[in-house]
Design an enzyme around this catalytic site. Structure first.
Site, PDB file in Angstrom:
ATOM      1  N   TYR A 472      42.479 -55.990 -50.376  1.00  0.00           N
ATOM      2  CA  TYR A 472      41.846 -55.193 -51.051  1.00  0.00           C
ATOM      3  C   TYR A 472      42.163 -55.147 -52.408  1.00  0.00           C
ATOM      4  O   TYR A 472      41.420 -55.520 -53.425  1.00  0.00           O
ATOM      5  CB  TYR A 472      41.476 -53.864 -50.297  1.00  0.00           C
ATOM      6  CG  TYR A 472      40.532 -52.876 -51.100  1.00  0.00           C
ATOM      7  CD1 TYR A 472      39.319 -53.016 -50.585  1.00  0.00           C
ATOM      8  CD2 TYR A 472      41.016 -51.719 -51.849  1.00  0.00           C
ATOM      9  CE1 TYR A 472      38.335 -52.302 -51.316  1.00  0.00           C
ATOM     10  CE2 TYR A 472      39.958 -51.072 -52.225  1.00  0.00           C
ATOM     11  CZ  TYR A 472      38.573 -51.192 -52.144  1.00  0.00           C
ATOM     12  OH  TYR A 472      37.743 -50.301 -52.635  1.00  0.00           O
ATOM     13  N   SER A 552      33.770 -55.161 -50.755  1.00  0.00           N
ATOM     14  CA  SER A 552      33.669 -54.351 -51.843  1.00  0.00           C
ATOM     15  C   SER A 552      34.629 -54.707 -53.188  1.00  0.00           C
ATOM     16  O   SER A 552      34.365 -55.933 -53.499  1.00  0.00           O
ATOM     17  CB  SER A 552      34.114 -52.825 -51.398  1.00  0.00           C
ATOM     18  OG  SER A 552      33.516 -51.809 -52.399  1.00  0.00           O
ATOM     19  N   ASP A 637      22.481 -51.021 -49.544  1.00  0.00           N
ATOM     20  CA  ASP A 637      23.450 -50.623 -50.136  1.00  0.00           C
ATOM     21  C   ASP A 637      23.228 -50.054 -51.461  1.00  0.00           C
ATOM     22  O   ASP A 637      23.076 -50.911 -52.535  1.00  0.00           O
ATOM     23  CB  ASP A 637      24.555 -52.044 -50.251  1.00  0.00           C
ATOM     24  CG  ASP A 637      26.033 -51.622 -50.720  1.00  0.00           C
ATOM     25  OD1 ASP A 637      26.115 -50.599 -51.055  1.00  0.00           O
ATOM     26  OD2 ASP A 637      26.670 -52.517 -50.523  1.00  0.00           O
ATOM     27  N   HIS A 672      26.565 -50.237 -47.386  1.00  0.00           N
ATOM     28  CA  HIS A 672      27.804 -50.663 -47.806  1.00  0.00           C
ATOM     29  C   HIS A 672      28.562 -50.757 -46.625  1.00  0.00           C
ATOM     30  O   HIS A 672      29.956 -51.520 -46.643  1.00  0.00           O
ATOM     31  CB  HIS A 672      28.704 -49.595 -48.801  1.00  0.00           C
ATOM     32  CG  HIS A 672      29.680 -50.320 -49.570  1.00  0.00           C
ATOM     33  ND1 HIS A 672      29.455 -51.253 -50.446  1.00  0.00           N
ATOM     34  CD2 HIS A 672      30.866 -49.715 -49.740  1.00  0.00           C
ATOM     35  CE1 HIS A 672      30.545 -51.671 -51.024  1.00  0.00           C
ATOM     36  NE2 HIS A 672      31.537 -50.834 -50.753  1.00  0.00           N
TER      37      HIS A 672
END
Length: 701
Positions: A472, A552, A637, A672
């Site tokens: 991430y 993301s 989203d 999302h």
């Protein structure tokens, strides 16, 4: 295709599922849109795809989905993979019990319910009674229950829902005495719950937007809603006329004595507090900087305890005297240590539980009210623990999970220091056949980075193992061990699952986070590339057998590292990614990401830095061979708007990057990711695992 695969016979290729015709991508029109940044002109030929309401965009979405589903439907084992995932998901799931007003509440899912159901019991061995079933709020499971908040006397429950994965919330109220719904209904709430005080609650909301999915969210306000009154009569408690780009949220202490007001718009927040028992109730600031977190832990009759990372990269806890509140008046209660202090919770009237992250795994301790360490809570292994506590009860529960351990619930006795298994899921997975090892590798600048590697015991390090690398790398978020049943078929068929704890997260405190932000963002990409190189050098896998995945901010990571090192990976899953680094701040709450990214209008230097790694703006068009790429997003989203993925996929398909597939999967009535129904989770996982496993040359048994 790579030279090694070309040496295979046609029959062998077909048998492994690699035979495919050239993909005919939809023809995506371009427009003559050029923006100027500090004298530099930047083309944006797919700007029209930012209009999520247009019929033309809808037609493009339909055409792209048709191409993608045609490709995925021809993967021989895709349907078998979905059936396997459905069987694996069909086990009872339970949330940590929490106690309120003498009753126990918990969430439970019987296996394949789209949303978990809220239950209550009078005692731990009592009969569960259904409180709220969100599956009854929609026909397809796309209405999700986000939070529940009870009035102090337990009479009323306010619950917050979202629809189709949107960040927009609605709040309803239920009478717990007779089970009837009240007429109270709040709309256009966002990033909030209902925080009760007296006969009403505080919540945060925006004015109704022009576009529900893409309009910039500005001037968030805090309101107080009194039961039995319409929303139009709610009291405006707090707003800012000067600063539109800031979040505001009210939080009431468990005893309802204190009202806290958060103001955030940077890496942290300013915290104000009002003592409702004082002679002159008013909001008093406790800190001045938006660069650090300042969050209440709880209070007793004389003190307020505050968690912060101000002047403490690994975090610490301050204590304030109630009769002497103000900036700079807190004193140290728990000092900063060598490990990241991730949370502190009050447990009853006489104890705290503190949770540290040491090398990205949980270590918890019991403290007395003077902050004295009474001993470590012995967790079942190396993994992640989350605690359920309250100031009103000495009962403590925690959930424990790891990469090979499904989430189990334990009760903890503070008097004896012993944990007892309370509930364990029945997952069809033999964890004894697998092992998770933690290794440390060196990044480009010499930084030591931890990484978890999960695989079958006895696996040979021959460079031929199909491997999925996940990361991430942003927003002060740690990736600690967790279990996912949809990962099981990949592991069972010889896959290696890897999580790299790269910079940008919170694994080693505030400095670890800041070293992966703004003009240091390249560290994040370098850390990830170094992780891949370590796996190859140590013969876990090879570039021909290596897939990568992120969502993301992790989707941004996927786009950036693919542009920088397309030779290193065989398959890429880029989910709901931030792909346009020059315009991200113009949509919904994108402006809130500026502390991590910087903005293209900050300075010429910042613009040039962002443009240099922006996934959308650095796709090669010179014949450089790219890996197989699957982009995923949701049509609802409203956090990372789908235009990011739309423009990125269109640019990929138009570029000369070799013959590997460049596809986009656009889910309907999905956002999302939060609150997504299990049916959609399984569908999506089956698609991207099938795509990945096909392109790694895997089969399933």
């Amino acid at each position: 295709m790579k030279q090694k695969l070309l040496l295979l016979t046609t029959a062998a290729i077909a048998a492994q599922g690699f035979a495919q015709s050239p993909i005919a991508y939809p023809k995506t029109k371009t427009v003559n849109q050029v923006d100027e940044y500090f004298g530099v002109k930047v083309a944006d030929p797919y700007r029209w795809l930012e209009d999520d309401n247009s019929a033309e965009t809808a037609a493009w979405v339909e055409a792209e989905n048709k191409v993608t589903q045609d490709y995925i439907s021809k993967i021989p084992f895709r349907n078998a993979l979905k059936e396997k995932m459905m069987k694996l998901q069909n086990y009872e799931k339970m949330g940590i019990p929490f106690k309120h007003h003498g009753k126990y509440f918990f969430y439970k899912n019987n296996g394949l319910q789209n949303q978990s159901v809220l239950y209550e019991m009078d005692s731990l061995d009592g009969t569960p009674r259904e409180v709220l079933d969100p599956n009854k709020l929609s026909d397809d499971g796309t209405v999700a229950l986000k939070s529940v908040d009870f009035s102090k006397d337990g009479r009323y429950m306010a619950y917050t829902i979202s629809r189709s994965g949107s960040d927009w919330n609605e709040i309803y109220v239920k009478d717990m005495k007779d089970g009837k719904m009240l007429d109270d209904h709040i709309v256009w709430a966002k990033f909030t719950n209902a925080s009760w005080q007296g006969d009403g609650f505080y919540y945060s909301a925006y004015d109704a937007p022009k576009s529900e999915l893409s309009s910039k969210n500005e001037y968030q306000k805090v309101y107080y809603h009194k039961l039995g009154t319409p929303q139009s009569q709610d009291e405006l408690v707090f707003r800012s006329f000067e600063e539109p780009l800031m979040f505001h949220m009210a939080y009431v202490s468990e005893d309802e004595r204190f009202v806290y007001m958060y103001q955030s718009g940077g890496d942290g927040n300013v915290l104000l507090v009002k003592d409702t028992k004082s002679e002159n109730p008013r909001f008093i600031r406790l800190n001045n900087s938006y660069d650090y977190n300042f969050s209440p832990v709880g209070n007793d009759d004389k003190h307020i305890y505050i968690y912060t990372n101000e002047n403490a990269p690994m975090a610490k806890v301050l204590v304030f005297d109630i009769d002497n509140l103000g900036v700079g008046k807190g004193r140290e209660f728990i000092a900063e240590g060598d490990a990241m202090l991730s949370s502190l919770q009050m447990a009853g009237k006489n104890h705290f539980i503190v949770n540290y992250e040491k090398d990205a795994a949980s270590h918890a301790y019991l403290l007395d009210m003077q902050g004295k360490n009474l001993g470590e809570i012995q967790l079942p292994g190396i993994g992640t623990a989350g605690f359920s506590t309250s100031e009103d009860t000495d009962e403590v529960f925690y959930n424990f999970t790891s990469y090979t351990t499904p989430g189990s619930i334990y009760s903890y006795d503070m008097a004896t220091g012993k944990s007892k298994l309370f509930w364990k899921p029945n997952v069809k997975f033999d964890s004894n056949r697998y092992i998770t090892e933690q290794v440390f590798y060196t990044s480009k600048d010499g930084t030591r980075v931890p990484m978890f590697i999960t695989h079958k015991k006895g696996m040979k390090l021959n460079g031929k193992n199909p491997t999925l690398l996940y990361a991430y790398g942003g927003f002060n978020i740690s990736l600690t061990p967790s279990f996912n049943v949809n990962r099981i078929p990949f592991l069972e068929n010889g896959g290696v699952y890897v999580v790299a704890n790269i910079r940008g997260g919170a694994e080693y405190g505030d400095k670890w986070h800041r070293d992966g932000t703004k003009m240091k963002k390249q560290n994040v990409f370098d850390d990830f590339i170094a992780a891949a190189e370590y796996l190859i050098a140590n013969k876990y896998t090879s570039s021909e057998k290596l897939a990568i995945q992120g969502g993301s901010n992790g989707g941004l990571l996927m786009g950036a590292v693919t542009n920088q090192r397309p030779d290193l990976f065989r398959a890429v899953i880029a989910q709901v990614g931030v792909m346009d680094m020059l315009r991200y701040h113009l949509f919904t709450v994108g402006w809130n990401w500026a502390p991590d990214y910087g903005r293209s209008d900050d300075s010429k230097e910042m613009f040039e830095y962002l443009r240099a790694y922006s996934p959308l703006h650095n796709i090669k068009n010179d014949g450089t061979k790219y890996p197989a790429i699957l982009v995923t997003t949701g049509d609802h989203d409203d956090r990372v708007v789908p235009a990011h993925s739309f423009k990125y996929a269109a640019t990929l398909q138009a570029a000369n990057t070799g013959d590997q597939p460049k596809l986009i999967r656009i889910d309907s009535k999905a956002g999302h990711g939060s609150g997504k129904p299990i049916s959609k989770i399984i569908d999506e996982a089956a698609d991207y695992y099938a795509f990945m496993m096909k392109n790694l040359g895997m089969k399933i048994k």
